[in-house]
Scaffold this motif. Structure first.
Motif, short mmCIF file in Angstrom:
data_model
loop_
_atom_site.label_atom_id
_atom_site.label_comp_id
_atom_site.label_asym_id
_atom_site.label_seq_id
_atom_site.Cartn_x
_atom_site.Cartn_y
_atom_site.Cartn_z
N PRO A 104 0.84 -1.21 0.00
CA PRO A 104 0.00 0.00 0.00
C PRO A 104 0.87 1.26 0.00
CG PRO A 104 -0.63 -1.50 1.77
CD PRO A 104 0.68 -1.98 1.24
N LEU A 105 0.55 2.19 -0.89
CA LEU A 105 1.36 3.41 -1.05
C LEU A 105 0.49 4.65 -1.02
CD1 LEU A 105 3.54 2.66 -4.19
CD2 LEU A 105 4.22 2.37 -1.82
N GLN A 106 1.05 5.74 -0.56
CA GLN A 106 0.45 7.05 -0.77
C GLN A 106 1.51 7.92 -1.43
OE1 GLN A 106 -2.48 8.42 -0.45
NE2 GLN A 106 -3.52 6.71 0.51
N LEU A 107 1.14 8.54 -2.53
CA LEU A 107 2.08 9.40 -3.27
C LEU A 107 1.68 10.86 -3.10
CD1 LEU A 107 4.30 9.85 -5.53
CD2 LEU A 107 2.42 9.60 -7.17
N ILE A 108 2.64 11.67 -2.68
CA ILE A 108 2.41 13.12 -2.62
C ILE A 108 3.39 13.74 -3.61
CG2 ILE A 108 2.61 15.18 -1.18
CD1 ILE A 108 1.98 13.34 1.26
N SER A 109 2.86 14.35 -4.66
CA SER A 109 3.74 14.91 -5.68
C SER A 109 3.15 16.22 -6.17
CB SER A 109 3.86 13.93 -6.85
OG SER A 109 2.71 13.99 -7.65
N PRO A 110 3.90 16.98 -6.96
CA PRO A 110 3.32 18.23 -7.47
C PRO A 110 2.04 17.97 -8.26
CG PRO A 110 5.70 18.24 -7.77
CD PRO A 110 5.33 16.87 -7.29
N GLU A 111 1.86 16.77 -8.80
CA GLU A 111 0.64 16.46 -9.58
C GLU A 111 -0.53 16.08 -8.67
OE1 GLU A 111 3.71 15.00 -10.54
OE2 GLU A 111 3.89 16.73 -11.85
N SER A 112 -0.26 15.91 -7.37
CA SER A 112 -1.35 15.47 -6.49
C SER A 112 -2.46 16.50 -6.35
CB SER A 112 -0.81 15.15 -5.09
OG SER A 112 0.14 14.12 -5.17
N PHE A 113 -2.19 17.72 -6.80
CA PHE A 113 -3.25 18.75 -6.80
C PHE A 113 -4.49 18.27 -7.52
CE2 PHE A 113 0.30 21.78 -6.28
CZ PHE A 113 -0.19 22.46 -5.19
N ALA A 114 -4.28 17.37 -8.48
CA ALA A 114 -5.41 16.85 -9.27
C ALA A 114 -6.53 16.37 -8.37
CB ALA A 114 -4.93 15.72 -10.18
N PHE A 160 -2.17 21.71 10.02
CA PHE A 160 -1.64 22.27 8.77
C PHE A 160 -2.29 23.61 8.42
CE2 PHE A 160 -0.17 18.11 6.44
CZ PHE A 160 0.83 17.98 7.38
N LEU A 161 -3.58 23.69 8.63
CA LEU A 161 -4.32 24.88 8.18
C LEU A 161 -5.23 25.38 9.32
CD1 LEU A 161 -5.32 23.28 4.76
CD2 LEU A 161 -3.73 25.17 5.02
N PRO A 162 -4.61 25.80 10.44
CA PRO A 162 -5.45 26.20 11.57
C PRO A 162 -6.32 27.39 11.20
CG PRO A 162 -3.15 26.82 11.94
CD PRO A 162 -3.19 26.03 10.67
N ASP A 163 -7.46 27.48 11.84
CA ASP A 163 -8.38 28.62 11.67
C ASP A 163 -9.09 28.65 10.33
OD1 ASP A 163 -7.38 29.39 14.13
OD2 ASP A 163 -5.79 30.59 13.20
N LEU A 164 -8.92 27.64 9.50
CA LEU A 164 -9.69 27.66 8.24
C LEU A 164 -10.86 26.68 8.39
CD1 LEU A 164 -6.95 27.68 5.45
CD2 LEU A 164 -8.59 29.48 5.99
N LEU A 212 -3.56 24.43 -0.69
CA LEU A 212 -4.12 23.24 -1.36
C LEU A 212 -3.18 22.06 -1.20
CD1 LEU A 212 -5.55 24.78 -4.67
CD2 LEU A 212 -6.87 23.69 -2.87
N LYS A 213 -1.86 22.33 -1.36
CA LYS A 213 -0.91 21.24 -1.22
C LYS A 213 -0.98 20.65 0.20
CE LYS A 213 3.68 19.49 -1.78
NZ LYS A 213 4.82 19.40 -2.64
N LEU A 214 -1.09 21.55 1.19
CA LEU A 214 -1.17 21.06 2.57
C LEU A 214 -2.42 20.22 2.79
CD1 LEU A 214 0.13 24.27 4.33
CD2 LEU A 214 1.21 22.01 4.44
N LEU A 215 -3.52 20.64 2.15
CA LEU A 215 -4.75 19.87 2.29
C LEU A 215 -4.62 18.49 1.63
CD1 LEU A 215 -7.64 19.71 3.27
CD2 LEU A 215 -8.38 20.93 1.22
N VAL A 216 -3.98 18.45 0.46
CA VAL A 216 -3.75 17.15 -0.19
C VAL A 216 -2.90 16.27 0.72
CG1 VAL A 216 -2.58 16.00 -2.11
CG2 VAL A 216 -3.94 18.02 -2.55
N CYS A 217 -1.85 16.87 1.30
CA CYS A 217 -0.97 16.10 2.20
C CYS A 217 -1.77 15.58 3.39
CB CYS A 217 0.19 16.96 2.71
SG CYS A 217 1.32 17.45 1.40
N SER A 224 8.42 21.81 -3.23
CA SER A 224 7.58 22.61 -4.12
C SER A 224 6.33 23.11 -3.41
CB SER A 224 7.22 21.82 -5.39
OG SER A 224 6.04 21.13 -5.21
N GLU A 225 6.07 24.40 -3.54
CA GLU A 225 4.91 25.11 -3.00
C GLU A 225 4.93 25.33 -1.49
OE1 GLU A 225 2.71 25.98 -5.37
OE2 GLU A 225 3.05 24.51 -6.96
#
Ligand SMILES: Nc1ncnc2c1ncn2[C@@H]1O[C@H](COP(=O)(O)OP(=O)(O)OP(=O)(O)O)[C@@H](O)[C@H]1O
Length: 355
Positions: free
Chosen positions: A110-120, A207-211, A271-276, A304-305
């Motif tokens: 089982p893998l999780q990939l976090i990459s610049p394309e993960s924004f998709a 990652f994104l406090p107060d949002l 957005l990247k932090l949310l994906v992560c 990146s980002e």
């Protein structure tokens, strides 16, 4: 869960490389185009059976070579092998045996990939988010893959009947089965998403406090109606359109910040932090299940980002999972403070472990 040996042959610019990764944090660093992402691609190939960069496997095979060959040994002692030929001749082995289906590879690794394309995951249509939910459903419930495959076959058959304008009575038997499998599929997805939510909220708060970010599951049809009633009720419309409009194949994960979809309300870095957060939460939940083997995290181009404090926060979260992590970066100096368990330098396709 992890891999303790990885062998790569003829993947992109890597002619031959053997790595013995640490069970914890692994850094893979080198200049642009040196082959760092190709190391992650090799691990991904061994789990998914294809590349995350191209659907055309021959493009990943090193120029002028007939095939690429990959091998990994997992910490559970499984030996995974894969060969992709330029002529379409392919082979997959688990412990020397040909697996029944490709999904057996994913179950081992089982893998999780976090990459610049993960924004998709956040920016594109619902398919990527369905695949995200289904990753968890697949790894958490052994029934899922069978139910999902059956649902897809039934849906295909129904859509064929719709295109043929078949008489109504021919739909009855298909629709009954489609509803049963669709409800079963949705029940597994719902269980997974509800177990995801608590962990996800905790990570988002860091990652994104107060949002005010809200995540909800949309099952793909009116939640007040059973799937059988929905499918029956929409038959005439489906016939006009030639396909089944609603059902679990239209499920989605809805993400909003306040009243806005996240893609409109968050910056690129947010957005990247949310994906992560989503990907780390998936792996964390899986790791908590008694039956689970946990998961490996692949992080391509960590920098990146993200600013320095968020890079550190992300790495801290990854370390807290206790899982094996592979991170690529161009400049190791920026990450000197991180307690890497192993560091690998990549230069023109050659991979060397550093002390
Ligand atoms: N089929 C192929 N055969 C040989 N070399 C290839 C092939 N496909 C790509 N390459 C080369 O292999 C390298 C692949 O590099 P990769 O994307 O892994 O680099 P990277 O270190 O992650 O780079 P970056 O930091 O720029 O993302 C590139 O130099 C590319 O030109």
């Amino acid at each position: 869960m992890g891999i303790d040996r990885l062998h790569i042959q003829n993947l992109r610019n890597i002619q031959a490389a053997t790595l013995e990764p640490a069970g914890g944090l692994n850094l893979i660093y080198g200049d642009n185009g040196s082959g760092k992402t190709s190391v992650l691609e090799a691990i991904w190939f061994l789990s998914v059976g294809r590349s995350f960069r191209t659907h055309l496997a021959p493009r990943a095979i090193r120029h002028d070579e007939p095939n690429l060959v990959l091998f990994a040994r997992t910490t559970a002692g499984e030996k995974l092998g894969l060969r992709r030929g330029r002529d379409g001749d392919n082979e997959v082995r688990i412990n020397g045996e040909r697996p029944e289906r490709l999904a057996d590879l994913a179950a081992c690794l089982p893998l999780q990939l976090i990459s610049p394309e993960s924004f998709a995951l956040l920016l594109e249509g619902p398919q990527a988010r369905r695949e995200f939910i289904d990753w968890g459903a697949f790894h958490s419930d052994p029934q899922f893959i069978g139910i999902w495959s059956r649902y897809r076959r039934l849906l295909k058959q129904r859509n064929q009947l719709l295109r043929q304008q078949a008489p109504d009575h021919q739909f009855a038997i298909w629709d009954k089965q489609l509803s049963e499998y669709g409800e079963a599929l949705t029940a597994i997805r719902k269980r997974w998403v509800s177990s995801l939510n608590d962990t996800l909220t905790g990570i988002i708060n860091q990652f994104l406090p107060d949002l005010p970010i809200r995540v909800s599951f949309s099952q793909g049809w009116d939640s007040k109606s059973p799937l059988s009633a929905q499918i029956q009720g929409q038959l005439e419309r489906d016939k006009q359109l030639g396909y089944t409009v609603s059902g679990p194949h239209k499920a989605d994960l809805r993400l909003r910040v306040g009243n806005l979809p996240v893609q409109d309300g968050l910056s690129r870095g947010q957005l990247k932090l949310l994906v992560c957060a989503l990907k780390i939460a998936q792996g964390k939940i899986l790791g908590q299940k008694d039956t689970s083997r946990g998961c490996i995290y692949l992080v391509d181009d960590l920098a990146s980002e993200l600013d320095e404090s968020h890079r550190t926060l992300l790495l801290e979260q990854l370390i807290s999972t206790g899982e094996q992590v592979f991170v690529t970066a161009i400049e190791p100096g920026q990450l000197a403070m991180i307690p890497w368990d192993k560091r690998f330098h990549v230069e023109q396709g050659r991979v060397t472990e550093q002390n």
